[in-house]
Design an enzyme around this catalytic site. Sequence first.
Site, PDB file in Angstrom:
ATOM      1  N   TYR A  39       0.859  -1.181   0.000  1.00 21.72           N
ATOM      2  CA  TYR A  39       0.000   0.000   0.000  1.00 21.72           C
ATOM      3  C   TYR A  39       0.900   1.236   0.000  1.00 21.72           C
ATOM      4  O   TYR A  39       1.697   1.427   0.917  1.00 21.72           O
ATOM      5  CB  TYR A  39      -0.893   0.016   1.246  1.00 21.72           C
ATOM      6  CG  TYR A  39      -1.962   1.079   1.151  1.00 21.72           C
ATOM      7  CD1 TYR A  39      -3.251   0.768   0.738  1.00 21.72           C
ATOM      8  CD2 TYR A  39      -1.669   2.409   1.423  1.00 21.72           C
ATOM      9  CE1 TYR A  39      -4.226   1.738   0.613  1.00 21.72           C
ATOM     10  CE2 TYR A  39      -2.626   3.397   1.286  1.00 21.72           C
ATOM     11  CZ  TYR A  39      -3.911   3.054   0.887  1.00 21.72           C
ATOM     12  OH  TYR A  39      -4.874   4.026   0.749  1.00 21.72           O
ATOM     13  N   GLN A  79     -11.147  -0.061   0.842  1.00 19.89           N
ATOM     14  CA  GLN A  79     -11.549  -0.889  -0.314  1.00 19.89           C
ATOM     15  C   GLN A  79     -10.334  -1.517  -0.986  1.00 19.89           C
ATOM     16  O   GLN A  79     -10.402  -2.649  -1.467  1.00 19.89           O
ATOM     17  CB  GLN A  79     -12.385  -0.075  -1.313  1.00 19.89           C
ATOM     18  CG  GLN A  79     -11.708   1.148  -1.925  1.00 19.89           C
ATOM     19  CD  GLN A  79     -11.864   2.402  -1.075  1.00 19.89           C
ATOM     20  OE1 GLN A  79     -12.125   2.339   0.127  1.00 19.89           O
ATOM     21  NE2 GLN A  79     -11.691   3.556  -1.708  1.00 19.89           N
ATOM     22  N   ASN A 117      -3.670   5.780   5.814  1.00 15.96           N
ATOM     23  CA  ASN A 117      -4.390   6.613   6.761  1.00 15.96           C
ATOM     24  C   ASN A 117      -5.160   5.747   7.779  1.00 15.96           C
ATOM     25  O   ASN A 117      -5.003   4.534   7.814  1.00 15.96           O
ATOM     26  CB  ASN A 117      -5.328   7.576   6.016  1.00 15.96           C
ATOM     27  CG  ASN A 117      -6.409   6.826   5.241  1.00 15.96           C
ATOM     28  OD1 ASN A 117      -6.697   5.659   5.507  1.00 15.96           O
ATOM     29  ND2 ASN A 117      -7.001   7.503   4.278  1.00 15.96           N
ATOM     30  N   GLN A 157      11.258  16.279  10.197  1.00 12.67           N
ATOM     31  CA  GLN A 157      10.235  15.393  10.731  1.00 12.67           C
ATOM     32  C   GLN A 157       8.895  16.117  10.815  1.00 12.67           C
ATOM     33  O   GLN A 157       7.854  15.615  10.410  1.00 12.67           O
ATOM     34  CB  GLN A 157      10.645  14.891  12.125  1.00 12.67           C
ATOM     35  CG  GLN A 157       9.702  13.871  12.713  1.00 12.67           C
ATOM     36  CD  GLN A 157       9.633  12.650  11.844  1.00 12.67           C
ATOM     37  OE1 GLN A 157      10.636  12.169  11.332  1.00 12.67           O
ATOM     38  NE2 GLN A 157       8.437  12.133  11.632  1.00 12.67           N
ATOM     39  N   HIS A 191       6.256  16.680   7.845  1.00  9.64           N
ATOM     40  CA  HIS A 191       5.398  15.605   7.308  1.00  9.64           C
ATOM     41  C   HIS A 191       3.927  15.930   7.517  1.00  9.64           C
ATOM     42  O   HIS A 191       3.127  15.893   6.602  1.00  9.64           O
ATOM     43  CB  HIS A 191       5.713  14.258   7.965  1.00  9.64           C
ATOM     44  CG  HIS A 191       6.850  13.542   7.307  1.00  9.64           C
ATOM     45  ND1 HIS A 191       6.779  13.075   6.025  1.00  9.64           N
ATOM     46  CD2 HIS A 191       8.085  13.214   7.754  1.00  9.64           C
ATOM     47  CE1 HIS A 191       7.928  12.492   5.698  1.00  9.64           C
ATOM     48  NE2 HIS A 191       8.745  12.565   6.735  1.00  9.64           N
ATOM     49  N   GLU A 236      10.462   6.223  16.543  1.00 10.13           N
ATOM     50  CA  GLU A 236      10.598   5.642  15.206  1.00 10.13           C
ATOM     51  C   GLU A 236      12.017   5.902  14.674  1.00 10.13           C
ATOM     52  O   GLU A 236      12.684   4.982  14.230  1.00 10.13           O
ATOM     53  CB  GLU A 236       9.558   6.283  14.279  1.00 10.13           C
ATOM     54  CG  GLU A 236       9.580   5.743  12.861  1.00 10.13           C
ATOM     55  CD  GLU A 236       8.688   6.558  11.931  1.00 10.13           C
ATOM     56  OE1 GLU A 236       8.187   7.619  12.350  1.00 10.13           O
ATOM     57  OE2 GLU A 236       8.525   6.132  10.758  1.00 10.13           O
ATOM     58  N   HIS A 237      12.430   7.181  14.712  1.00  9.97           N
ATOM     59  CA  HIS A 237      13.774   7.561  14.271  1.00  9.97           C
ATOM     60  C   HIS A 237      14.549   8.107  15.460  1.00  9.97           C
ATOM     61  O   HIS A 237      14.050   8.995  16.155  1.00  9.97           O
ATOM     62  CB  HIS A 237      13.712   8.680  13.223  1.00  9.97           C
ATOM     63  CG  HIS A 237      12.828   8.404  12.056  1.00  9.97           C
ATOM     64  ND1 HIS A 237      11.536   8.877  11.971  1.00  9.97           N
ATOM     65  CD2 HIS A 237      13.048   7.702  10.909  1.00  9.97           C
ATOM     66  CE1 HIS A 237      11.003   8.490  10.818  1.00  9.97           C
ATOM     67  NE2 HIS A 237      11.890   7.773  10.156  1.00  9.97           N
ATOM     68  N   ASP A 280      15.529   8.413   4.778  1.00 10.09           N
ATOM     69  CA  ASP A 280      14.215   8.435   4.137  1.00 10.09           C
ATOM     70  C   ASP A 280      14.287   8.086   2.665  1.00 10.09           C
ATOM     71  O   ASP A 280      13.334   7.556   2.097  1.00 10.09           O
ATOM     72  CB  ASP A 280      13.592   9.832   4.265  1.00 10.09           C
ATOM     73  CG  ASP A 280      13.000  10.067   5.639  1.00 10.09           C
ATOM     74  OD1 ASP A 280      12.860   9.091   6.397  1.00 10.09           O
ATOM     75  OD2 ASP A 280      12.689  11.229   5.954  1.00 10.09           O
ATOM     76  N   GLU A 297      -1.464 -35.958  29.554  1.00  8.52           N
ATOM     77  CA  GLU A 297      -2.431 -35.022  28.975  1.00  8.52           C
ATOM     78  C   GLU A 297      -3.689 -35.763  28.495  1.00  8.52           C
ATOM     79  O   GLU A 297      -4.558 -35.153  27.880  1.00  8.52           O
ATOM     80  CB  GLU A 297      -1.781 -34.238  27.825  1.00  8.52           C
ATOM     81  CG  GLU A 297      -0.705 -33.261  28.301  1.00  8.52           C
ATOM     82  CD  GLU A 297      -0.087 -32.428  27.169  1.00  8.52           C
ATOM     83  OE1 GLU A 297      -0.493 -32.593  26.004  1.00  8.52           O
ATOM     84  OE2 GLU A 297       0.809 -31.611  27.461  1.00  8.52           O
ATOM     85  N   HIS A 328      -1.958 -39.634  20.643  1.00  4.27           N
ATOM     86  CA  HIS A 328      -0.610 -39.075  20.611  1.00  4.27           C
ATOM     87  C   HIS A 328       0.388 -40.085  21.208  1.00  4.27           C
ATOM     88  O   HIS A 328       1.458 -40.326  20.647  1.00  4.27           O
ATOM     89  CB  HIS A 328      -0.529 -37.778  21.424  1.00  4.27           C
ATOM     90  CG  HIS A 328      -1.095 -36.572  20.730  1.00  4.27           C
ATOM     91  ND1 HIS A 328      -2.435 -36.404  20.490  1.00  4.27           N
ATOM     92  CD2 HIS A 328      -0.492 -35.456  20.233  1.00  4.27           C
ATOM     93  CE1 HIS A 328      -2.630 -35.237  19.878  1.00  4.27           C
ATOM     94  NE2 HIS A 328      -1.464 -34.648  19.708  1.00  4.27           N
TER      95      HIS A 328
END
Lengths: 445, 445
Positions: free
Chosen positions: A137, A202, A225, A270, A273, A338-339, A372, A426, A431
């Site tokens: 994506y 979708q 998103n 940063q 963004h 994250e960074h 990046d 068990e 088994h």
Amino acid sequence: MTNEFKIRRMSTTEAGFDSELADLLNRRMIEEQSLSETVASILADVRQNGDSAVVAYTQKFDRRNDVSSMAQLTVTQAQLQAALAALPEDLSHALHLAAERIRRYHEHQKQPSWQYEEEDGSVYGQHVVALERVGIYVPGGKANYPSSVLMNAIPAKVAGVEQVIMVVPTPYQGDDGGEGQLIFAAAAVAGVDQVYTLGGAQAVGALAFGTETVPRVDKIVGPGNVFVTAAKKQVFGEVGIDMVAGPSELTVVCDGHTDPDWIAMDLFSQAEHDEQAQSILISPNAAFLDQVAASIARLLPKMERRNIIATSLRDRGALILVENDQQALDVCNQIAPEHLELSVADPQQWLPGVKHAGAIFLGRHTPEALGDYCAGPCHVLPTSGTARFFSPLGVYDFQKRSSIIQCSPEGAAALAPVAETLATNERLQAHALSAAWRIPGREKL
Amino acid sequence: MTNEFKIRRMSTTEAGFDSELADLLNRRMIEEQSLSETVASILADVRQNGDSAVVAYTQKFDRRNDVSSMAQLTVTQAQLQAALAALPEDLSHALHLAAERIRRYHEHQKQPSWQYEEEDGSVYGQHVVALERVGIYVPGGKANYPSSVLMNAIPAKVAGVEQVIMVVPTPYQGDDGGEGQLIFAAAAVAGVDQVYTLGGAQAVGALAFGTETVPRVDKIVGPGNVFVTAAKKQVFGEVGIDMVAGPSELTVVCDGHTDPDWIAMDLFSQAEHDEQAQSILISPNAAFLDQVAASIARLLPKMERRNIIATSLRDRGALILVENDQQALDVCNQIAPEHLELSVADPQQWLPGVKHAGAIFLGRHTPEALGDYCAGPCHVLPTSGTARFFSPLGVYDFQKRSSIIQCSPEGAAALAPVAETLATNERLQAHALSAAWRIPGREKL
């Protein structure tokens, strides 16, 4: 916007620092019940009605009234190659160079199958193979990043994935052909096998369930998103997903000896963004924090995206004063960014102390922006503190493992009594017998 | 239950085989909307009210009216050690031997950090560290498996996880002390750090959010019932999870030269887990399929769990005739089974053709039951066709990675123009400048 811009200042020595930091990070992911229900109904519709549902949602959410069939949302290989051929020389060169560096780095991540033999001739190991078909994506709209195409697709191709299917939402044709073309060119460079100009829940549904046109994939990766994130969570289990994405973040630790303008610009990179992005600077040097604050105030008015940067820095940014290096590390690990930029004299000696970070940028000459685009490692990284348990997207996300167990007759005879004891306890008779019958001379029922 | 038991027979040469196979596998995961809402409300309550909510749900769902505080649901290390000390010699030996084998196998999975240096002195790699704190869910009730304690906890400990928190639902005290004690003994052997006798969605919520008593974990692993599975999906992203579990399955491929009673018992061992379990045998040898059918009919009445086995085999079992070895592999890959037994003459030569399987058991002397208990590899495996994208639970699930990027001044100067070109195209000025300012002599704004 004036030179008086003030960024939040914090200090570990102040009472209430911990709770102030917790408030700043405030990343509890609240997914609206209504969002979750909307996404569920879109997914159910796509599962049931395939292409026709996908086309209808694309008309509605992507405002594509020009679209009436999946054929219009299908990009051919010829179109991808044409986009690449039409690219200006400098962009083409940059894309190819970035792609080559990303490919080279990720070759190091590829994991081979392995086996070992025990003394009795039994063999154990793991059989490692690539996923067959994956969906990537790529965000569209405001965040239209050809670099994301490379960062998602190349690790999959290095792993050996046969079919990489890319979706990207595009109201491009007509209003912004240029950027759409660069996305397509990047897909050509990365070797993407099929592109559909779809987005939102979708698109996730189409990849997860398959439609008349879109083939069903085994795993869906790449950030989107809130609708995309919710949809990925809901289809998880029917397909694999990489991680659950939130806003992007940068934490810089600086010893006070890097150019304060550089650090200010790193924080801006940063913040530009989006308004939810978070930039934090940590230093034991109070005078340096003053210098960076001054750089921020001076440079901010000159930035093209100054409004986004100012909102991000005001709402979520901070300069944090710590007492020493260990405390800087403690705050970093609390943030689990994250960074993480370690803009310090000997960054390698800091590494063992880093517990949680998506990517670590070491030294004064490694701004996050290089990572990046073209340094090599993937820029799809765990956000919002999820570096506590998620890893960067990598080749390992596109490989899977099967355990290998091959008992020799001697090995089976040695293990069977153990299995029999545990299985009997068990109360799993089949088994127990299935194991025990491999012991030579053992009588059957 | 009579000798007339008939298991479904199928053949790839029959018309409609593909759709019959699809019907047999029929694993579309339908999660009831009402289940999902119930789980969401339990999770919200636990997030809000902590211990008191957890105690209330335990009273209600685990029918533990004797419980009024978390202290009663907390098992001390002394209790774990006492359970181990009280164990009969044969069980203690079996547990220790299984644990040792599991540990040894998983040592092979541990992944080190790695770095490499480029010609200009730049360094790239990954920093690999263990998760700090993980939660393991061990099923209780009908499926009360001490082996699952070992299989979940030992890979975590091999990875280096500091704190392994185990939850297991137990209406043990009073009615079935023995089995509960074996679970506790297994926790002692595996080195589990903390045990709570909790189950269901409330246990998942306690681990994901933390309560006054239960510490918040970074990842939750281990299979549970539908409530547990739904809860794990819902908390995914706030914490990591391993996979989404469904009913257990075995596919056996046999060339016709293994004792048909062995194969029948292997199929039983899968079927005896529960009515939803699935056992499938594939062979190019029709006479052998007849022999196994006869073994099934003869042995079934002698089995303690014959009712569960019969229901499982009748509803979900099949003996499938194929025309040749390649077709056997094709059907296997279509199934993507959790457990694949290759009961054939030269099983290693089949390996390259196996695309999807959780664990592969090679040769006539490797019944799945050995893998369930003590062979070494983990028995927490991808089910219901998810072997297309999930891997066995392993050490890698308890490690995470951070990318390492350390540009030398020369490296930064070489990469910066590329990043600048791409960032400028993406209209991210701060990214462009942050990179470009690392080029010697570049003027600032």
